[in-house]
Design an enzyme around this catalytic site. Structure first.
Site, PDB file in Angstrom:
ATOM      1  N   ASP A 269      44.905  11.382  52.118  1.00 28.94           N
ATOM      2  CA  ASP A 269      44.628  11.736  53.518  1.00 28.94           C
ATOM      3  C   ASP A 269      44.606  10.473  54.377  1.00 28.94           C
ATOM      4  O   ASP A 269      44.313   9.386  53.885  1.00 28.94           O
ATOM      5  CB  ASP A 269      43.279  12.463  53.661  1.00 28.94           C
ATOM      6  CG  ASP A 269      43.216  13.282  54.946  1.00 28.94           C
ATOM      7  OD1 ASP A 269      43.355  14.515  54.868  1.00 28.94           O
ATOM      8  OD2 ASP A 269      43.046  12.693  56.040  1.00 28.94           O
TER       9      ASP A 269
ATOM     10  N   ASP B   4      48.629   7.310  55.385  1.00 29.91           N
ATOM     11  CA  ASP B   4      49.351   8.139  56.352  1.00 29.91           C
ATOM     12  C   ASP B   4      50.636   8.565  55.675  1.00 29.91           C
ATOM     13  O   ASP B   4      51.524   7.736  55.422  1.00 29.91           O
ATOM     14  CB  ASP B   4      49.646   7.315  57.612  1.00 29.91           C
ATOM     15  CG  ASP B   4      50.429   8.125  58.641  1.00 29.91           C
ATOM     16  OD1 ASP B   4      50.891   9.236  58.312  1.00 29.91           O
ATOM     17  OD2 ASP B   4      50.587   7.640  59.773  1.00 29.91           O
TER      18      ASP B   4
ATOM     19  N   GLY C 165      37.924  17.579  51.557  1.00 27.47           N
ATOM     20  CA  GLY C 165      38.006  17.677  50.097  1.00 27.47           C
ATOM     21  C   GLY C 165      37.850  19.058  49.490  1.00 27.47           C
ATOM     22  O   GLY C 165      37.772  19.181  48.267  1.00 27.47           O
TER      23      GLY C 165
ATOM     24  N   LYS D 124      50.758  24.536  54.646  1.00 28.97           N
ATOM     25  CA  LYS D 124      50.330  25.215  55.873  1.00 28.97           C
ATOM     26  C   LYS D 124      51.377  25.009  56.959  1.00 28.97           C
ATOM     27  O   LYS D 124      51.866  23.899  57.145  1.00 28.97           O
ATOM     28  CB  LYS D 124      48.997  24.612  56.335  1.00 28.97           C
ATOM     29  CG  LYS D 124      48.560  25.138  57.697  1.00 28.97           C
ATOM     30  CD  LYS D 124      47.121  24.875  57.959  1.00 28.97           C
ATOM     31  CE  LYS D 124      46.830  23.417  58.235  1.00 28.97           C
ATOM     32  NZ  LYS D 124      45.396  23.193  58.387  1.00 28.97           N
TER      33      LYS D 124
HETATM   34  C1  LIG Z   1      42.780  20.945  57.807  1.00 26.47           C
HETATM   35  S1  LIG Z   1      42.471  19.344  57.224  1.00 26.47           S
HETATM   36  C2  LIG Z   1      42.596  19.544  55.479  1.00 26.47           C
HETATM   37  C3  LIG Z   1      41.417  20.248  54.861  1.00 26.47           C
HETATM   38  C4  LIG Z   1      41.442  20.142  53.355  1.00 26.47           C
HETATM   39  N1  LIG Z   1      42.483  20.961  52.779  1.00 26.47           N
HETATM   40  C5  LIG Z   1      40.129  20.581  52.764  1.00 26.47           C
HETATM   41  O1  LIG Z   1      40.085  21.585  52.088  1.00 26.47           O
HETATM   42  O2  LIG Z   1      39.136  19.871  52.969  1.00 26.47           O
HETATM   43  C6  LIG Z   1      43.970  18.545  57.603  1.00 26.47           C
HETATM   44  C7  LIG Z   1      44.025  17.105  57.133  1.00 26.47           C
HETATM   45  O3  LIG Z   1      45.353  16.615  57.277  1.00 26.47           O
HETATM   46  C8  LIG Z   1      45.237  15.221  57.424  1.00 26.47           C
HETATM   47  N2  LIG Z   1      46.483  14.637  57.915  1.00 26.47           N
HETATM   48  C9  LIG Z   1      47.103  14.888  59.085  1.00 26.47           C
HETATM   49  N3  LIG Z   1      48.194  14.117  59.197  1.00 26.47           N
HETATM   50  C10 LIG Z   1      48.269  13.377  58.069  1.00 26.47           C
HETATM   51  C11 LIG Z   1      49.157  12.371  57.610  1.00 26.47           C
HETATM   52  N4  LIG Z   1      50.188  11.968  58.354  1.00 26.47           N
HETATM   53  N5  LIG Z   1      48.949  11.819  56.404  1.00 26.47           N
HETATM   54  C12 LIG Z   1      47.880  12.201  55.667  1.00 26.47           C
HETATM   55  N6  LIG Z   1      46.995  13.131  56.053  1.00 26.47           N
HETATM   56  C13 LIG Z   1      47.184  13.712  57.235  1.00 26.47           C
HETATM   57  C14 LIG Z   1      44.089  15.067  58.414  1.00 26.47           C
HETATM   58  O4  LIG Z   1      43.540  13.780  58.368  1.00 26.47           O
HETATM   59  C15 LIG Z   1      43.134  16.167  57.940  1.00 26.47           C
HETATM   60  O5  LIG Z   1      42.128  15.641  57.127  1.00 26.47           O
END
Ligand SMILES: C[S@@+](CC[C@H](N)C(=O)[O-])C[C@H]1O[C@@H](n2cnc3c(N)ncnc32)[C@H](O)[C@@H]1O
Length: 247
Positions: A118, A134, A90, A198
């Protein structure tokens, strides 16, 4: 008279890193702890952004990446409607809530909105609407559009699949996530809007860049200081969405 509690950096949405002490922590290799986890732990304990996040009330060091990107490009303005894809735990949402004035606490400034999505469950964040989804499942974009209920000014994605340990696989997965995020952006952004995502460098990001260049005035690749120098991670920032031409 009762004193008003001081706001944390997260509540103000700031990037100040004052008052840090620089004490390097060494971790002993305990029985059962692998060398790789010792090194990971050591890096976490000595990372100034991890320390700042703790001190300033952000949920993770990732918050500083979007703070630094926004300091440069200024897309999280009061009143902006923001979609944050891959928002757990978050940090980016916290930054967005403060900067777009999603709680309406900045008097005289427009009130924005923040919608986070997420795979994982996210602890509620005041001012943000968060859904577990997802984003790669069928019709995920329709769900997001429904929750949004209109156009967005910013679509940002920090989505990353769990690392496989195979560089090219990780690269291809993140590009797929990025392309899905970009397609949502093409559908929901208002003209002039911003897309931030990203990517992991690895060879196939050129195709995405080409598509973005057709849809946006400017497309830049940026590595903010908070992004670890030993990571192939970078951020594509596309500004000035040209619109769908269907208005
Ligand atoms: C690096 S973390 C994000 C950190 C966030 N920006 C923060 O500041 O807290 C990457 C996130 O991408 C999510 N993610 C990966 N694949 C996903 C998908 N198919 N759908 C939704 N979320 C996804 C993961 O669950 C993870 O929480």
């Amino acid at each position: 008279m009762a004193k008003t509690p001081k706001k944390t950096g997260a509540e103000r949405g700031n990037t100040s890193g004052r008052g840090q002490r620089d004490l390097t922590v060494k971790v002993k290799t305990a029985r059962g702890r692998k060398m790789s986890s010792k090194l990971w732990l050591e890096r976490q304990l000595n990372d100034p952004y991890v320390k700042r996040a703790k001190a300033e009330g952000y949920r993770g060091r990732a918050a500083y990446k979007i703070l630094e990107l926004d300091d440069k490009f200024r897309f999280l303005v009061p009143g902006a409607r923001v979609v944050d894809l891959g928002c757990a735990p978050g940090g980016w949402c916290q930054v967005a809530v403060a900067r777009v004035n999603a709680l309406g606490q900045k008097s005289g400034k427009a009130q924005g909105t923040v919608l986070g999505v997420d795979l994982q469950e996210v602890e509620p964040i005041a001012g943000a609407e968060i859904h577990q989804l997802d984003f790669m499942e069928d019709d995920a974009d329709l769900k997001v559009k429904d929750w949004l209920g209109g156009e967005a000014d910013v679509v940002m994605s920090d989505m990353a699949a769990a690392a496989s340990g195979h560089k090219q696989t990780d690269h291809l997965r993140i590009i797929a996530l990025c392309e899905a995020a970009a397609h949502l952006a093409f559908d929901v952004l208002s003209p002039g809007g911003t897309f931030v995502a990203k990517v992991l460098a690895g060879g196939t990001e050129g195709g995405l860049q080409q598509i973005l260049k057709q849809k946006f005035e400017k497309v830049q690749n940026v590595k903010p200081p908070a992004s670890r120098s030993d990571s192939s991670e970078k951020f594509v920032v596309a500004t000035g969405f040209r619109g769908r031409g269907d208005a």
